[in-house]
Enzyme design. Structure first.
Site, PDB file in Angstrom:
ATOM      1  N   LYS A 112     -13.612  -6.882  -6.749  1.00 11.77           N
ATOM      2  CA  LYS A 112     -14.359  -5.684  -7.152  1.00 11.77           C
ATOM      3  C   LYS A 112     -15.262  -6.023  -8.341  1.00 11.77           C
ATOM      4  CE  LYS A 112     -10.773  -2.644  -5.403  1.00 11.77           C
ATOM      5  NZ  LYS A 112      -9.620  -1.787  -5.608  1.00 11.77           N
TER       6      LYS A 112
ATOM      7  N   GLN B  74      -5.741   0.174 -10.132  1.00 14.08           N
ATOM      8  CA  GLN B  74      -5.332  -0.557  -8.926  1.00 14.08           C
ATOM      9  C   GLN B  74      -3.891  -0.214  -8.567  1.00 14.08           C
ATOM     10  OE1 GLN B  74      -7.436  -2.331  -7.049  1.00 14.08           O
ATOM     11  NE2 GLN B  74      -5.866  -2.909  -5.585  1.00 14.08           N
TER      12      GLN B  74
ATOM     13  N   ASP C 183     -12.145   6.393  -6.755  1.00 13.26           N
ATOM     14  CA  ASP C 183     -11.266   6.215  -5.596  1.00 13.26           C
ATOM     15  C   ASP C 183     -11.116   7.518  -4.808  1.00 13.26           C
ATOM     16  OD1 ASP C 183     -10.124   3.746  -4.994  1.00 13.26           O
ATOM     17  OD2 ASP C 183      -8.717   3.846  -6.668  1.00 13.26           O
TER      18      ASP C 183
HETATM   19  N1  GUN Z   1      -4.723  -0.771  -3.570  1.00  8.13           N
HETATM   20  C1  GUN Z   1      -5.020  -1.005  -2.263  1.00  8.13           C
HETATM   21  N2  GUN Z   1      -6.119  -0.319  -1.892  1.00  8.13           N
HETATM   22  C2  GUN Z   1      -6.528   0.374  -2.973  1.00  8.13           C
HETATM   23  C3  GUN Z   1      -7.617   1.255  -3.207  1.00  8.13           C
HETATM   24  O1  GUN Z   1      -8.436   1.562  -2.332  1.00  8.13           O
HETATM   25  N3  GUN Z   1      -7.706   1.757  -4.474  1.00  8.13           N
HETATM   26  C4  GUN Z   1      -6.794   1.445  -5.442  1.00  8.13           C
HETATM   27  N4  GUN Z   1      -6.961   1.999  -6.629  1.00  8.13           N
HETATM   28  N5  GUN Z   1      -5.783   0.635  -5.247  1.00  8.13           N
HETATM   29  C5  GUN Z   1      -5.655   0.098  -4.019  1.00  8.13           C
END
Ligand code: GUN
Length: 283
Positions: free
Chosen positions: A52, A96, A119
């Site tokens: 990311k 995350q 998110d």
């Molecule tokens: N862990 C796995 N997929 C995601 C996601 O789309 N967002 C977040 N914050 N954590 C994740």
């Protein structure tokens, strides 16, 4: 001839647009900024966070990585979020997942201010998505809709089958398809008549997380669009929920793994960061 939906190409076109928008913000003295919180040292999470971070920097979005110890208290994590909520230079906040067991994830997601919730996991944004009024929509479902719309001119009235009911993918993608006036069915592990549902589906989104769950033993419409959200490993190889080589012979459009939904998710995170900046500045 089956059309293979090229997620990499679609993502790269959207990224070019994001980069242009980020540049015009920079020209106006605004630095679009995403803050990503990583708690602990989960290897997969670290790798996602690094991807990311790298994608943001490549697309002129400032990325701030905040790494916190595995044993951080819930209270201290909430304080970190509060700092970011109040920091006007931060436009998007992502924590995350998964978080360590001693931390209540729901409480953490609720603490992220809704205008910075890139998110779309804050329960208020989840509710707004259901109402059709959400501005920030979860990244993977948003990416899936882009892939579908790249091949389906008109979703209205189509039979859409979502296989999987997770809060992160299945439920939100079903909401988005419903907003486009599809007739939506959500199937899950207790569904009894999956083969009948598959036989009448115009659009299938598979997000069950089981390698090669969808085989060529099902009857698909030969006009169907199949989107594979699976991210599974089989014999050390990344594979989707769909047995791509076999199913691709039976449908009209299909997204591969890798190279389908995957590249779209981080793209939509950057899209949401730019959008969050707009939402905050237009308040
Ligand atoms: N862990 C796995 N997929 C995601 C996601 O789309 N967002 C977040 N914050 N954590 C994740």
């Amino acid at each position: 001839m089956t059309y293979i939906i090229d997620g990499k190409k679609i993502a790269s076109e959207i990224r070019n647009e994001i980069k242009n928008q980020a540049q015009s913000l920079l020209d106006r003295g605004i630095i679009p900024t995403l803050a990503v919180i990583l708690v602990g040292d989960n290897r997969a999470s670290r790798s996602y966070v690094n991807s990311k971070h790298k994608a943001c920097l490549e697309n002129k979005i400032n990325s701030v990585k905040i790494e916190l110890a595995e044993n951080i208290s819930e209270e201290n994590l909430l304080q970190e979020i509060e700092k970011l909520n109040n920091d006007n230079s931060v436009h998007g906040i992502l924590v995350q997942l998964p978080l360590p067991k001693h931390i209540n994830s729901e409480k953490i997601l609720e603490a992220i201010t809704i205008e910075k919730d890139v998110d779309g996991f804050n329960p208020i944004n989840v509710g707004k998505l259901t109402l059709g009024t959400a501005e920030l929509i979860p990244c993977t479902p948003l990416g899936i809709m882009s892939l579908i719309e790249s091949v389906e001119e008109n979703i209205e009235g189509k039979n859409a089958l979502v296989i999987g009911r997770s809060n992160i993918v299945g439920k939100p993608v079903a909401s988005l398809l419903l907003q486009k006036n599809a007739t939506v069915t959500i199937a899950h592990s207790k569904t009894k008549n999956l083969s009948e549902l598959i036989a009448r589906a115009d659009i299938i989104v598979s997000c069950v997380g089981i390698a090669h769950f969808l085989t060529d033993e099902y009857n698909y419409k030969n006009t169907a669009t199949v989107i594979d959200v699976g991210n599974n490993y089989k014999d050390d190889k990344l594979v989707g929920d769909v047995d791509f080589e076999k199913v691709k012979e039976k449908v009209k459009h299909i997204s591969p793994v890798p190279g389908g939904v995957g590249p779209m998710t981080i793209t939509m995170l950057m899209y949401n960061t730019i959008l969050a900046q707009k939402v905050q500045n237009n308040k």
